[in-house]
Scaffold this motif. Structure first.
Motif, PDB file in Angstrom:
ATOM      1  N   UNK A  88       0.806  -1.220   0.000  1.00 45.72           N
ATOM      2  CA  UNK A  88       0.000   0.000   0.000  1.00 45.72           C
ATOM      3  C   UNK A  88       0.840   1.272   0.000  1.00 45.72           C
ATOM      4  N   UNK A  89       2.116   1.196   0.356  1.00 46.58           N
ATOM      5  CA  UNK A  89       2.948   2.394   0.296  1.00 46.58           C
ATOM      6  C   UNK A  89       3.316   2.716  -1.149  1.00 46.58           C
ATOM      7  N   UNK A  90       3.396   1.699  -2.002  1.00 45.67           N
ATOM      8  CA  UNK A  90       3.679   1.922  -3.407  1.00 45.67           C
ATOM      9  C   UNK A  90       5.136   2.224  -3.697  1.00 45.67           C
ATOM     10  N   UNK A  91       5.988   2.215  -2.693  1.00 37.35           N
ATOM     11  CA  UNK A  91       7.395   2.535  -2.920  1.00 37.35           C
ATOM     12  C   UNK A  91       8.311   1.349  -2.648  1.00 37.35           C
ATOM     13  N   UNK A  92       7.780   0.156  -2.702  1.00 39.86           N
ATOM     14  CA  UNK A  92       8.577  -1.032  -2.395  1.00 39.86           C
ATOM     15  C   UNK A  92       9.494  -1.379  -3.557  1.00 39.86           C
ATOM     16  N   UNK A  93      10.727  -1.629  -3.272  1.00 39.75           N
ATOM     17  CA  UNK A  93      11.702  -2.051  -4.257  1.00 39.75           C
ATOM     18  C   UNK A  93      11.839  -3.575  -4.149  1.00 39.75           C
ATOM     19  N   UNK A  94      11.733  -4.261  -5.289  1.00 36.28           N
ATOM     20  CA  UNK A  94      11.743  -5.730  -5.251  1.00 36.28           C
ATOM     21  C   UNK A  94      13.052  -6.280  -4.716  1.00 36.28           C
ATOM     22  N   UNK A  95      14.150  -5.656  -5.056  1.00 43.07           N
ATOM     23  CA  UNK A  95      15.458  -6.135  -4.610  1.00 43.07           C
ATOM     24  C   UNK A  95      15.584  -6.028  -3.099  1.00 43.07           C
ATOM     25  N   UNK A  96      15.116  -4.916  -2.531  1.00 43.18           N
ATOM     26  CA  UNK A  96      15.188  -4.727  -1.085  1.00 43.18           C
ATOM     27  C   UNK A  96      14.286  -5.745  -0.378  1.00 43.18           C
ATOM     28  N   UNK A  97      13.101  -5.979  -0.915  1.00 46.18           N
ATOM     29  CA  UNK A  97      12.182  -6.941  -0.306  1.00 46.18           C
ATOM     30  C   UNK A  97      12.787  -8.348  -0.335  1.00 46.18           C
ATOM     31  N   UNK A  98      13.395  -8.725  -1.443  1.00 46.53           N
ATOM     32  CA  UNK A  98      14.028 -10.049  -1.537  1.00 46.53           C
ATOM     33  C   UNK A  98      15.175 -10.159  -0.547  1.00 46.53           C
ATOM     34  N   UNK A  99      15.985  -9.098  -0.430  1.00 48.22           N
ATOM     35  CA  UNK A  99      17.110  -9.131   0.509  1.00 48.22           C
ATOM     36  C   UNK A  99      16.631  -9.237   1.949  1.00 48.22           C
ATOM     37  N   UNK A 100      15.560  -8.525   2.274  1.00 45.78           N
ATOM     38  CA  UNK A 100      15.024  -8.575   3.639  1.00 45.78           C
ATOM     39  C   UNK A 100      14.441  -9.956   3.936  1.00 45.78           C
TER      40      UNK A 100
END
Length: 128
Positions: A61-73
């Motif tokens: 819902x924030x709309x600012x998610x980066x796929x690379x950062x999400x995968x790393x987390x």
């Protein structure tokens, strides 16, 4: 007169009777400790599911998610855990047990070996 080799009783078996239950031999289906551990695992899984759903909702819902950062987390903690697990397993395998032999017959000769290992690229020198 011939004796029959087998016999099948076709009378129906009652669903229950007056006999009380008897402790069966062998290992019980699940011990109290195993039950407690499974409840803890289910609770931990549910809590991690709730945490993951909340984090996913915030990122979506924030709309600012980066796929690379999400995968790393998401992949960082399990990868770290698996690496540490394999390291601990390797250390346990490498540790030799201490063995005491007290039943020698005859003369026992012991040799002492002195070794030194130094440097980044290791060269081991064994001397007797």
């Amino acid at each position: 007169m011939q004796t029959p080799a087998s016999y099948r009783d076709t009378t129906p078996v009652p669903r229950y009777g007056p006999t009380p239950p008897v402790q069966q031999p062998g290992i019980p289906a699940m011990s109290e400790r195993a039950t407690d551990a499974s409840v803890m695992m289910i609770a931990g899984g549910f809590l991690s599911l709730c945490l993951g759903a909340a984090a996913s909702a915030v990122l979506y819902f924030s709309g600012t998610a980066n796929e690379t950062v999400v995968i790393a987390i998401c992949a960082g903690p399990p990868a770290t855990f698996l690496a540490l697990k394999s390291l601990v397993k390797g250390v346990k395998k490498a540790a030799m047990p201490e063995i005491h032999n007290h039943t020698y017959n005859g003369t026992v000769h012991q040799r002492h070996t002195h070794s030194s290992t130094r440097g980044v690229w290791v060269k081991t020198n064994n001397q007797q």
